[in-house]
Design an enzyme around this catalytic site. Structure first.
Site, PDB file in Angstrom:
ATOM      1  N   GLY A 138      15.717  -9.229  -1.644  1.00 56.30           N
ATOM      2  CA  GLY A 138      15.055  -8.158  -0.950  1.00 56.30           C
ATOM      3  C   GLY A 138      15.250  -6.819  -1.891  1.00 56.30           C
ATOM      4  O   GLY A 138      15.920  -6.953  -2.509  1.00 56.30           O
ATOM      5  N   GLU A 164      26.414 -12.699  -8.461  1.00 51.50           N
ATOM      6  CA  GLU A 164      24.892 -12.420  -8.667  1.00 51.50           C
ATOM      7  C   GLU A 164      24.819 -11.376  -9.927  1.00 51.50           C
ATOM      8  O   GLU A 164      25.236 -10.380  -9.785  1.00 51.50           O
ATOM      9  CB  GLU A 164      23.994 -12.162  -7.255  1.00 51.50           C
ATOM     10  CG  GLU A 164      23.001 -11.580  -7.649  1.00 51.50           C
ATOM     11  CD  GLU A 164      22.034 -11.354  -6.333  1.00 51.50           C
ATOM     12  OE1 GLU A 164      22.846 -11.425  -5.258  1.00 51.50           O
ATOM     13  OE2 GLU A 164      20.796 -10.601  -6.460  1.00 51.50           O
ATOM     14  N   LYS A 222      27.947  -5.512  -2.661  1.00 54.50           N
ATOM     15  CA  LYS A 222      27.763  -4.829  -4.110  1.00 54.50           C
ATOM     16  C   LYS A 222      29.342  -4.683  -4.812  1.00 54.50           C
ATOM     17  O   LYS A 222      30.021  -4.052  -4.170  1.00 54.50           O
ATOM     18  CB  LYS A 222      27.020  -3.597  -3.850  1.00 54.50           C
ATOM     19  CG  LYS A 222      25.516  -3.809  -3.508  1.00 54.50           C
ATOM     20  CD  LYS A 222      24.653  -4.540  -4.297  1.00 54.50           C
ATOM     21  CE  LYS A 222      23.199  -4.764  -3.997  1.00 54.50           C
ATOM     22  NZ  LYS A 222      22.473  -5.321  -4.906  1.00 54.50           N
ATOM     23  N   ASP A 259      27.320  -9.037  -5.951  1.00 60.12           N
ATOM     24  CA  ASP A 259      26.059  -8.810  -6.711  1.00 60.12           C
ATOM     25  C   ASP A 259      26.313  -7.615  -7.597  1.00 60.12           C
ATOM     26  O   ASP A 259      26.748  -6.423  -6.865  1.00 60.12           O
ATOM     27  CB  ASP A 259      25.000  -8.640  -5.873  1.00 60.12           C
ATOM     28  CG  ASP A 259      23.809  -8.371  -6.645  1.00 60.12           C
ATOM     29  OD1 ASP A 259      23.680  -8.151  -7.954  1.00 60.12           O
ATOM     30  OD2 ASP A 259      22.576  -7.927  -5.964  1.00 60.12           O
ATOM     31  N   ASP A 314      19.021 -12.569 -10.749  1.00 58.38           N
ATOM     32  CA  ASP A 314      18.078 -12.020 -10.172  1.00 58.38           C
ATOM     33  C   ASP A 314      17.165 -11.475 -11.138  1.00 58.38           C
ATOM     34  O   ASP A 314      16.168 -11.637 -11.655  1.00 58.38           O
ATOM     35  CB  ASP A 314      19.020 -10.776  -9.371  1.00 58.38           C
ATOM     36  CG  ASP A 314      17.984  -9.692  -8.443  1.00 58.38           C
ATOM     37  OD1 ASP A 314      16.724  -9.802  -8.644  1.00 58.38           O
ATOM     38  OD2 ASP A 314      18.589  -9.089  -7.580  1.00 58.38           O
ATOM     39  N   LYS A 347      26.821 -10.462   1.587  1.00 58.55           N
ATOM     40  CA  LYS A 347      26.866 -10.206   0.139  1.00 58.55           C
ATOM     41  C   LYS A 347      27.309  -8.810  -0.103  1.00 58.55           C
ATOM     42  O   LYS A 347      26.771  -7.941   0.647  1.00 58.55           O
ATOM     43  CB  LYS A 347      25.442 -10.353  -0.638  1.00 58.55           C
ATOM     44  CG  LYS A 347      25.148  -9.500  -1.757  1.00 58.55           C
ATOM     45  CD  LYS A 347      23.755 -10.042  -2.384  1.00 58.55           C
ATOM     46  CE  LYS A 347      22.887  -8.876  -2.959  1.00 58.55           C
ATOM     47  NZ  LYS A 347      21.633  -9.269  -3.403  1.00 58.55           N
ATOM     48  N   LYS A 398      12.644 -12.906  -5.885  1.00 59.08           N
ATOM     49  CA  LYS A 398      11.685 -11.669  -5.295  1.00 59.08           C
ATOM     50  C   LYS A 398      10.354 -11.870  -5.643  1.00 59.08           C
ATOM     51  O   LYS A 398      10.055 -11.564  -6.961  1.00 59.08           O
ATOM     52  CB  LYS A 398      12.398 -10.426  -5.618  1.00 59.08           C
ATOM     53  CG  LYS A 398      14.100 -10.312  -5.108  1.00 59.08           C
ATOM     54  CD  LYS A 398      14.501  -9.154  -5.730  1.00 59.08           C
ATOM     55  CE  LYS A 398      16.139  -8.809  -5.153  1.00 59.08           C
ATOM     56  NZ  LYS A 398      16.724  -7.762  -5.787  1.00 59.08           N
ATOM     57  N   SER A 457      23.007  -7.934   2.653  1.00 59.76           N
ATOM     58  CA  SER A 457      23.509  -7.175   1.626  1.00 59.76           C
ATOM     59  C   SER A 457      24.256  -5.823   1.759  1.00 59.76           C
ATOM     60  O   SER A 457      23.502  -5.012   2.355  1.00 59.76           O
ATOM     61  CB  SER A 457      22.163  -6.907   0.552  1.00 59.76           C
ATOM     62  OG  SER A 457      22.665  -6.475  -0.603  1.00 59.76           O
TER      63      SER A 457
HETATM   64  O1  OSB Z   1      20.027  -6.602  -6.142  1.00 60.84           O
HETATM   65  O2  OSB Z   1      19.540  -7.468  -4.600  1.00 60.84           O
HETATM   66  C1  OSB Z   1      19.521  -6.593  -5.212  1.00 60.84           C
HETATM   67  C2  OSB Z   1      18.559  -3.428  -3.093  1.00 60.84           C
HETATM   68  C3  OSB Z   1      17.928  -2.826  -4.029  1.00 60.84           C
HETATM   69  C4  OSB Z   1      17.820  -3.151  -5.336  1.00 60.84           C
HETATM   70  C5  OSB Z   1      18.367  -4.430  -5.783  1.00 60.84           C
HETATM   71  C6  OSB Z   1      19.008  -5.233  -4.938  1.00 60.84           C
HETATM   72  C7  OSB Z   1      19.097  -4.824  -3.373  1.00 60.84           C
HETATM   73  C8  OSB Z   1      19.779  -5.606  -2.379  1.00 60.84           C
HETATM   74  C9  OSB Z   1      19.374  -5.350  -1.042  1.00 60.84           C
HETATM   75  O3  OSB Z   1      20.865  -6.455  -2.506  1.00 60.84           O
HETATM   76  C10 OSB Z   1      18.561  -6.442  -0.419  1.00 60.84           C
HETATM   77  C11 OSB Z   1      17.880  -5.960   0.743  1.00 60.84           C
HETATM   78  O4  OSB Z   1      18.555  -6.155   2.017  1.00 60.84           O
HETATM   79  O5  OSB Z   1      16.667  -5.935   0.845  1.00 60.84           O
HETATM   80 MG    MG Z   2      20.638  -8.414  -6.809  1.00 58.15          MG
END
Ligand code: OSB
Ligand code: MG
Length: 370
Positions: free
Chosen positions: A293, A216, A163, A188, A241, A161, A265, A135
């Site tokens: 995560g 996402e 953001k 995401d 999520d 992925k 998660k 991510s």
């Molecule tokens: O939305 O998946 C998410 C990190 C912090 C808060 C929300 C998210 C995320 C990530 C990182 O996308 C996932 C990771 O590498 O731990």
């Molecule tokens: Mg997410």
């Protein structure tokens, strides 16, 4: 087994690179580590809240308060039959899934170690290795993001992925698609879009043509109905999520058709037992899942790997190697992603790694006995 001791520690680890999402930017990972001793056997868990209530309502301080003042007494009241006993015990406390999850993870680790079983076996996992992705956060420029994508695709991650947020979306994806036409790519939004904004709707419809694996959490956390309306209009699968805080929400999302993929998660849904229930429900509905995560240290990361060995975790997760975020992780060996983009599930008992107390001590802000 009975609780000999339980303590909570706020740890703060510097990230190797800042991580930015639609709800903000962090330079540290703040979490509460849970250490439990059950009949002389130690177990560790993680509540990866972050410092501020941005991703969800919980914070380090709410976890310390609720775990010490309400959850610990429920756990100490009677012997514990297994990790699956923990959510039953915690049922009188409303909300606070991350506080509950970190404690259930620690209990599961102790039970696994006591039985000589890796957590993946305790959970009925079937995979010996898990496919994984990465991510990537919002960067100061598209050029900077493109070079991060190039770097991480080169490490073998099976999907990337990125953001997005309003204003950091179409141009970014258009450029990534120009440079990486066949890369398995997803986006995401962390709930940053709304169907009431016509510009947002046009953006999401344009993204539908980018050949993404999924979009996402485009809309608000509580908006399963609008997600269903959007999913009917898009060919790209939606993945939820934040909108799946528990199994009941998952049941509603399945019934409404709010998504075609679910990000699980265990920290968000209240622990491994709830995560397994959601996994099973999705499997029965023909919905593939993947393990999300929250920037976890090696402790939460190892728990996520164990969970992701369950059969319906068929899509690459957000379980990157320890080196994605940390110069020095809290476990030995660190989590390593192999050149084929898989992580080997540990075979040693419990979370399957050695916990490095010396490093935990260095990262500790406060310890709260519970
Ligand atoms: O939305 O998946 C998410 C990190 C912090 C808060 C929300 C998210 C995320 C990530 C990182 O996308 C996932 C990771 O590498 O731990
Ligand atoms: Mg997410």
């Amino acid at each position: 087994m009975r609780v000999d001791s339980l303590d909570l520690r706020h740890v703060r680890l510097p990230l190797r690179f800042p991580f930015e999402t639609s709800f903000g930017r962090v330079e540290h990972h703040d979490a509460v580590l849970v250490r439990i001793v059950l009949d002389g056997v130690e177990g560790w868990g993680e509540c990866p809240t972050g410092a501020a209530p941005r991703y969800s309502a919980e914070t380090v301080a709410t976890v310390l308060h609720v775990a010490r003042d309400f959850l610990a007494p429920l756990l100490r009241a009677a012997p514990i039959d297994g990790y699956f006993d923990v959510p039953r015990r915690f049922a009188p406390v409303r909300g606070h899934p991350m506080a509950k999850a970190g404690i259930e993870m620690a209990v599961a680790d102790a039970f696994g170690r006591a039985a000589g079983l890796p957590l993946s076996r305790l959970y009925g996992g079937t995979r010996r290795e898990i496919p994984t992705g990465v991510s990537l956060g919002i960067e100061p420029s598209i050029e900077a993001l493109a070079s991060r994508v190039d770097e991480f695709a080169g490490f073998g991650y099976q999907r990337v992925k990125v953001k997005i947020k309003p204003g950091w979306d179409l141009k970014v994806i258009e450029e990534l698609r120009r440079r990486f036409p066949r890369l398995p790519l997803s986006v995401d939004a962390n709930a940053a879009y709304s169907l009431t904004d016509p510009g947002h709707v046009r953006t999401l419809e344009t993204l539908d043509g980018a050949g993404l694996m999924m979009i996402e959490q485009p809309l608000a956390e509580t908006d399963l109905v609008d997600h269903a309306a959007l999913q009917r209009r898009l060919a790209t699968p939606l993945c939820l999520d934040e909108s799946i805080p528990d199994d009941a929400a998952c049941a509603a999302a399945v019934a409404l058709g709010s998504c075609r993929i679910v990000n699980i998660k265990q920290a968000r849904v209240g622990g491994p037992t709830a995560a397994q229930a959601i996994h099973d429900r999705c499997a029965a509905a023909g919905i593939p899942v993947w393990c999300g995560g929250l920037l976890e240290t090696g402790i939460g990361r190892a728990h996520n790997i164990a969970l992701a060995t369950l059969p319906n975790f068929s899509l690459p997760g957000d379980i990157s190697g320890s080196d994605r975020y940390f110069a020095e992780d809290l476990i030995d060996p660190p989590v390593a992603v192999r050149p084929d983009g898989t992580i080997a599930a540990p075979t040693a008992p419990g979370l399957g790694h050695t916990v490095r107390l010396d490093r935990i001590d260095r990262a500790t802000v406060t310890v709260v006995p519970a």
